[in-house]
Design an enzyme around this catalytic site. Structure first.
Site, PDB file in Angstrom:
ATOM      1  N   SER A 276      34.712  36.197  40.441  1.00 41.60           N
ATOM      2  CA  SER A 276      34.078  34.998  39.874  1.00 41.60           C
ATOM      3  C   SER A 276      32.838  35.269  39.029  1.00 41.60           C
ATOM      4  CB  SER A 276      33.676  34.033  40.988  1.00 41.60           C
ATOM      5  OG  SER A 276      34.792  33.334  41.446  1.00 41.60           O
TER       6      SER A 276
ATOM      7  N   LYS B 116      33.108  34.388  35.489  1.00 44.36           N
ATOM      8  CA  LYS B 116      33.016  32.993  35.018  1.00 44.36           C
ATOM      9  C   LYS B 116      31.741  32.785  34.194  1.00 44.36           C
ATOM     10  CE  LYS B 116      35.457  31.231  39.125  1.00 44.36           C
ATOM     11  NZ  LYS B 116      35.249  30.628  40.464  1.00 44.36           N
TER      12      LYS B 116
ATOM     13  N   TYR C  78      28.187  28.517  44.942  1.00 43.58           N
ATOM     14  CA  TYR C  78      28.995  27.440  45.532  1.00 43.58           C
ATOM     15  C   TYR C  78      28.174  26.648  46.544  1.00 43.58           C
ATOM     16  CZ  TYR C  78      32.048  30.692  43.294  1.00 43.58           C
ATOM     17  OH  TYR C  78      32.579  31.533  42.377  1.00 43.58           O
TER      18      TYR C  78
HETATM   19  O1  DON Z   1      40.255  32.153  41.942  1.00 40.01           O
HETATM   20  C1  DON Z   1      39.896  32.859  42.878  1.00 40.01           C
HETATM   21  O2  DON Z   1      40.004  32.475  44.035  1.00 40.01           O
HETATM   22  C2  DON Z   1      39.323  34.228  42.580  1.00 40.01           C
HETATM   23  N1  DON Z   1      39.934  34.794  41.417  1.00 40.01           N
HETATM   24  C3  DON Z   1      37.836  34.168  42.344  1.00 40.01           C
HETATM   25  C4  DON Z   1      37.068  33.541  43.477  1.00 40.01           C
HETATM   26  C5  DON Z   1      35.675  34.023  43.621  1.00 40.01           C
HETATM   27  O3  DON Z   1      35.306  35.119  43.266  1.00 40.01           O
HETATM   28  C6  DON Z   1      34.775  33.127  44.361  1.00 40.01           C
HETATM   29  N2  DON Z   1      33.486  33.764  44.573  1.00 40.01           N
HETATM   30  N3  DON Z   1      32.808  33.906  45.501  1.00 40.01           N
END
Ligand code: DON
Length: 304
Positions: A63, A66, A240
């Site tokens: 993430s 992002k 989050y």
């Molecule tokens: O979409 C997802 O679940 C993962 N590719 C990324 C989620 C993520 O890294 C959340 N971070 N803490």
């Protein structure tokens, strides 16, 4: 300030705490990572690099990417983007679907999965080859070709992306996705599967600490106003439903990923990346957050 001594001290103190979390396994390939890895890299605004532990080993940035994709579309859309994505902390897990219905298909912010899917859609609309553009953009920020996409992680997540697929359909039902669901998912999962080491990740965040100017790319990436907003978004939404806790304990704009990485910036001073794959129940790296907490407590300056 002796940054090398500082991060070595922090590294040792965190290791001595023997914190135990859980490596992400909902993307099966991520579960293969050695949970004891731990590295810190700090990059100051002259480009000096300080590192300790596994700071030169590439890991799945997930993430954290992002932030890169949002930076890419930020100046292209101007205010139009903000009718499709909000800028409020969600107070919910990163993969929550429920909030999307209450808020009629407008994700709370660009860093939860729903928001990042909208950003991927925007990238597809703007660029002919969005996947290549993302890689080129980050390589430019770092100053050399460093980004690799881990094909097994990419495939592993695509094979297990039921929640993100559901979310993409939901967004499309509200008219907030312009392109094909498959293309949006592939672009999103692709940027999440990028691998970088702490040094390169910290370098890619350096411009956020430097009013939008990258010393590695030698150009302005974002103007000061947009850069300010990116930092504000990271501070309020980067972790989050733990964003308040991170601001309270660390007090820096930053972003986490389920690969265990955290990238953060001390404006006008440095950028930093920490990696340790064991996560807490909110999906954020236990050791990385602790390291940043100790580090900011030991500094003689602060954002606030
Ligand atoms: O979409 C997802 O679940 C993962 N590719 C990324 C989620 C993520 O890294 C959340 N971070 N803490």
């Amino acid at each position: 300030m002796d940054y090398q001594a500082l991060i070595e001290e922090v590294y040792k103190e965190v290791n001595d705490l023997n914190l135990k979390g859980k490596v992400a396994d909902y993307i099966p390939e991520l579960a293969e990572v050695d949970g004891d890895k731990f590295g810190i890299a700090l990059v100051d605004l002259e480009g000096n690099v300080y590192g300790v532990g596994d700071y030169e080993e590439a890991f799945s940035i997930q993430s954290i990417s992002k932030v890169h994709t949002l930076a890419m579309v930020f100046h292209k859309f101007k205010s139009k983007l903000w009718s499709r994505v909000n800028v409020e902390p969600s107070g919910n897990p990163f993969n929550s679907i429920a909030q999307l219905e209450y808020e009629k298909g407008i994700p709370r912010n660009p860093f939860i999965n729903a928001g990042a899917l909208v950003i991927s859609d925007a990238l597809i609309s703007k660029f002919e080859n969005p996947k290549e553009e993302i890689i080129d953009f980050i390589n430019e920020l770092v100053g050399h070709q460093c980004v690799k996409v881990n094909e097994s992680v990419y495939q592993s997540e695509l094979d297990h992306s039921e929640r993100n697929t559901a979310m993409a359909y939901f967004l499309k039902a509200y008219g907030n996705i312009e392109n094909s669901i498959q293309e949006v998912l592939e672009t999103y999962v692709y940027h999440c599967a990028m691998e970088m080491c702490c040094v390169d990740l910290a370098k890619s965040f350096s411009f956020f600490a430097n009013n939008g100017y990258s010393i590695f790319a030698d150009r302005e990436i974002l103007n000061e106003s947009h850069n300010k907003r990116m930092n504000a978004l990271m501070l309020t939404c980067g972790f989050y439903d733990e964003s308040g806790e991170f601001a309270f304990r660390v007090g820096l704009p930053g972003k986490s990923g389920v690969g265990g990485g955290v990238a953060a910036v001390m404006p006008n001073k440095f950028s930093i990346a920490v990696w340790s794959p064991q996560l807490n129940e909110k999906g954020n790296s236990l050791k990385s957050i602790k390291a940043l907490e100790l580090l900011t407590d030991k500094l003689h300056f602060s954002l606030f």
